[in-house]
Design an enzyme around this catalytic site. Structure first.
Site, mmCIF file in Angstrom:
data_model
loop_
_atom_site.group_PDB
_atom_site.id
_atom_site.type_symbol
_atom_site.label_atom_id
_atom_site.label_comp_id
_atom_site.label_asym_id
_atom_site.label_seq_id
_atom_site.Cartn_x
_atom_site.Cartn_y
_atom_site.Cartn_z
ATOM 1 N N ARG A 68 0.759 -1.230 -0.096
ATOM 2 C CA ARG A 68 -0.102 0.057 -0.062
ATOM 3 C C ARG A 68 0.838 1.222 -0.066
ATOM 4 O O ARG A 68 0.360 2.328 -0.535
ATOM 5 C CB ARG A 68 -0.902 -0.030 1.348
ATOM 6 C CG ARG A 68 -1.598 -0.835 1.251
ATOM 7 C CD ARG A 68 -2.670 -0.703 2.608
ATOM 8 N NE ARG A 68 -3.715 -1.820 2.725
ATOM 9 C CZ ARG A 68 -3.897 -2.171 3.817
ATOM 10 N NH1 ARG A 68 -3.272 -1.925 4.986
ATOM 11 N NH2 ARG A 68 -4.799 -3.370 4.022
ATOM 12 N N LYS A 174 0.101 -18.803 8.382
ATOM 13 C CA LYS A 174 -0.858 -19.065 9.402
ATOM 14 C C LYS A 174 -1.284 -17.465 9.953
ATOM 15 O O LYS A 174 -0.613 -16.672 9.758
ATOM 16 C CB LYS A 174 -0.305 -19.953 10.407
ATOM 17 C CG LYS A 174 0.817 -19.189 11.296
ATOM 18 C CD LYS A 174 1.208 -19.684 12.397
ATOM 19 C CE LYS A 174 2.046 -19.051 13.308
ATOM 20 N NZ LYS A 174 1.699 -17.973 13.940
ATOM 21 N N HIS A 266 2.613 -25.046 15.480
ATOM 22 C CA HIS A 266 4.135 -25.632 15.783
ATOM 23 C C HIS A 266 3.964 -26.700 16.696
ATOM 24 O O HIS A 266 4.581 -27.817 16.523
ATOM 25 C CB HIS A 266 4.980 -24.500 16.333
ATOM 26 C CG HIS A 266 4.722 -23.209 15.407
ATOM 27 N ND1 HIS A 266 4.551 -23.110 14.169
ATOM 28 C CD2 HIS A 266 5.181 -22.070 15.788
ATOM 29 C CE1 HIS A 266 4.591 -22.046 13.701
ATOM 30 N NE2 HIS A 266 4.953 -21.228 14.576
ATOM 31 N N LYS A 356 5.329 -17.169 26.414
ATOM 32 C CA LYS A 356 6.202 -15.716 26.226
ATOM 33 C C LYS A 356 6.720 -15.143 27.248
ATOM 34 O O LYS A 356 6.034 -15.225 28.287
ATOM 35 C CB LYS A 356 5.531 -14.802 25.243
ATOM 36 C CG LYS A 356 4.974 -15.179 23.660
ATOM 37 C CD LYS A 356 5.021 -14.251 22.915
ATOM 38 C CE LYS A 356 4.737 -14.724 21.499
ATOM 39 N NZ LYS A 356 5.939 -15.166 20.775
HETATM 40 C C1 BG6 Z 1 5.517 -17.754 15.052
HETATM 41 C C2 BG6 Z 1 4.711 -17.252 16.155
HETATM 42 O O1 BG6 Z 1 4.769 -18.557 14.139
HETATM 43 O O2 BG6 Z 1 6.309 -18.618 15.751
HETATM 44 C C3 BG6 Z 1 5.535 -16.229 17.280
HETATM 45 O O3 BG6 Z 1 3.705 -16.175 15.734
HETATM 46 C C4 BG6 Z 1 6.720 -17.196 17.629
HETATM 47 O O4 BG6 Z 1 4.927 -15.781 18.169
HETATM 48 C C5 BG6 Z 1 7.344 -17.826 16.498
HETATM 49 O O5 BG6 Z 1 7.629 -16.228 18.373
HETATM 50 C C6 BG6 Z 1 8.456 -18.872 17.254
HETATM 51 O O6 BG6 Z 1 9.114 -19.237 15.971
HETATM 52 P P1 BG6 Z 1 10.817 -19.758 16.097
HETATM 53 O O7 BG6 Z 1 11.020 -20.061 14.750
HETATM 54 O O8 BG6 Z 1 11.457 -18.374 16.565
HETATM 55 O O9 BG6 Z 1 10.834 -20.691 17.096
#
Ligand code: BG6
Length: 488
Positions: A68, A174, A266, A356
């Site tokens: 945009r 996602k 994940h 987190k």
């Molecule tokens: C992402 C999430 O899909 O995966 C994040 O949205 C998360 O919140 C991240 O921190 C973790 O991925 P990685 O590769 O840093 O372990």
């Protein structure tokens, strides 16, 4: 069985080579929707640059950024340069000027027909210098609310071409949907426009080395496969502990929460790979089928079990993050106990957990074996299990925990580890995105989600989210950076 795997690996390597040789001669246009966003700078442009450096992109390729903001080609290239300086591997930087020449920018809204017309014209102008065609890789690096609009527009403006032997493949991030129903609707809509082999649903955890190693470790070492079941395994723990917080993603994250953000995808994929049956063949179809079988056998929690077997928390101070709603009950930590209702795993507790701003980074799968008596020299009443720890961070490693006699004159035993250190992991990686893009170029969907898996994951999550919504008081708090759950 193992022979089958080796043979099919060989066959796949050969087809990769053929595909690579073919790609080298076929022009490739890459369209990045959401070109001015964070994901493009942090991951996608650096990953494309690494592939360019490694000679894995075809000799003729062009990247069309669409967004945009009123940027010029030079603005997009300048942002690309900054992205490479900050996120690409330093030893690769010499060729960045050459790479940046391949970037151009088209300004437009996602629902703006004239923007899509301009994009198509740019691609066709570029293609006209070759055969008039190119393979097209389209990446939707935008919030999923925009997917429908973009899909309608790419269809209406004939950006999907699948003729003269050229392909179009679309990558989507996602989350697809916010619950089982909306996921089914959105996925169904995307499939009404694209064929399954044109749709690449990204799950970047599948593209991590350690996660791929799970397949190899389990199905190339006959040592473990016979004991990989409920008779020998006591529990499975899957942890995705992060020290990072929600940072600048307040508004987006607040609408998701930890379970939708990383649990629905994940964490469940980590489980799928550690618990799946042997796929018999090393093909995308067979591996996706086995992953989805595991996910379909997850025991759904309902009624009182949601309260008994799950826990959710929010770190103190979360509600002051810009974009987060006042009094928000969104979880930044969750823990779920469940099991798999199939012959191999019935009755083995499975713990899924993520948070987190925890005290430490710990991304791992821990498989704990039962103590099978009689054990020699075991301490009276002590519980002596063996464990295998598949660690993704802070270090990629596979650790086998064993009991060994202490080096003295007695027979006292102690726990020791055999460890294979694979790699140090610093922050979030670009490598997983390189793999995502490369596999899309190769047309290999093994490390992407299939439609069945997507739906199975949502169906497991849905009743938990519904249970939580009914009782917002279940959210407890924790001290950011100071708390980590107890480890069994
Ligand atoms: C992402 C999430 O899909 O995966 C994040 O949205 C998360 O919140 C991240 O921190 C973790 O991925 P990685 O590769 O840093 O372990």
């Amino acid at each position: 069985m193992y022979h089958t795997l080796d043979k099919s690996l060989e066959a796949r390597l050969e087809s990769y080579m053929i595909a690579r040789m073919k790609q080298a001669g076929e022009p490739l246009s890459i369209v990045l929707y959401g070109a001015t966003g964070d994901l493009v700078s942090r991951k996608i442009v650096p990953a494309l640059f690494h592939l360019f450096q490694q000679g894995r992109l075809p000799s003729e390729f062009h990247i069309f950024g669409y967004g945009r903001k009123p940027w010029s080609h030079l603005d997009f290239q300048a942002r690309g340069r900054q992205a490479l300086e900050e996120h690409a591997q330093k030893d690769f930087l010499a060729e960045k000027d050459e790479f940046l020449k391949h970037l151009s920018y088209i300004q437009g809204e996602m629902d703006d027909s004239s923007g899509f017309t301009a994009l198509r014209a740019s691609i066709e102008d570029w293609e006209a210098s070759f055969t008039g065609h190119s393979n097209r890789m389209i990446y939707l690096a935008v919030p999923p609310e925009l997917y429908r609009t973009i899909f309608v527009n790419i269809k209406n403006h004939q950006l999907i071409q699948d003729e003269h032997g050229y392909w179009t493949r679309v990558l989507v991030e996602k989350p697809i949907g916010t619950n089982a129903q909306t996921a089914e609707e959105l996925d169904g809509f995307m499939r009404s426009i694209l064929k399954e082999d044109q749709l690449y649903r990204i799950e970047h955890y599948l593209a991590k080395h350690l996660i791929q190693n799970l397949l190899v470790f389990r199905f190339s070492n006959s040592l473990f496969e016979r004991v990989w079941n409920r008779d020998f395994i006591e529990r499975i723990d899957i942890r995705l502990w992060e020290t990072v917080g929600v940072e600048t993603r307040g508004a987006l994250y607040d609408g998701l929460g930890a379970l939708r953000d990383v649990g629905q995808n994940h964490v469940l994929q980590m489980l799928a790979l550690v618990a799946m049956e042997h796929p018999q063949q090393f093909t995308a179809e067979a591996i996706r089928r086995e992953r989805s079988q595991v996910l379909r056998s997850l025991k759904w929690l309902s009624g009182n079990d949601v309260f008994r077997l799950t826990e959710r928390r929010q770190y103190q101070g979360y509600s002051h993050i810009p974009g987060v709603k006042e009094g928000s009950r969104t979880e930044t930590y969750f823990r779920i106990q469940t099991e798999l209702e199939n012959d191999r795993w019935r009755g083995v507790p499975i713990y899924l957990e993520s948070g987190k701003r925890l005290k430490e980074v710990r991304k791992e799968i821990v498989v704990t074996f039962k103590q099978t008596p009689p054990l020699i020299c075991a301490d009276e009443g002590a519980h002596h299990q063996n464990r295998i720890v598949f660690s993704l961070a802070p270090q990629e490693s596979i650790q086998l925990q064993l009991w060994i006699k202490k080096p003295d004159h007695g027979f006292e035993i102690e726990r020791r580890s055999l460890e294979m250190k694979l790699r140090e992991v610093h922050g979030s990686e670009v490598a997983a995105y390189e793999r995502v893009l490369l596999d899309c170029l190769r047309g290999d969907q093994t490390l992407f989600l299939g439609t069945d898996e997507l739906h199975a994951m949502w169906r497991f999550i849905d009743p938990i989210l519904e249970g939580w919504a009914k009782d917002p008081s279940m959210v407890q708090s924790y001290k950011p950076d100071g708390w980590a759950p107890e480890i069994f």
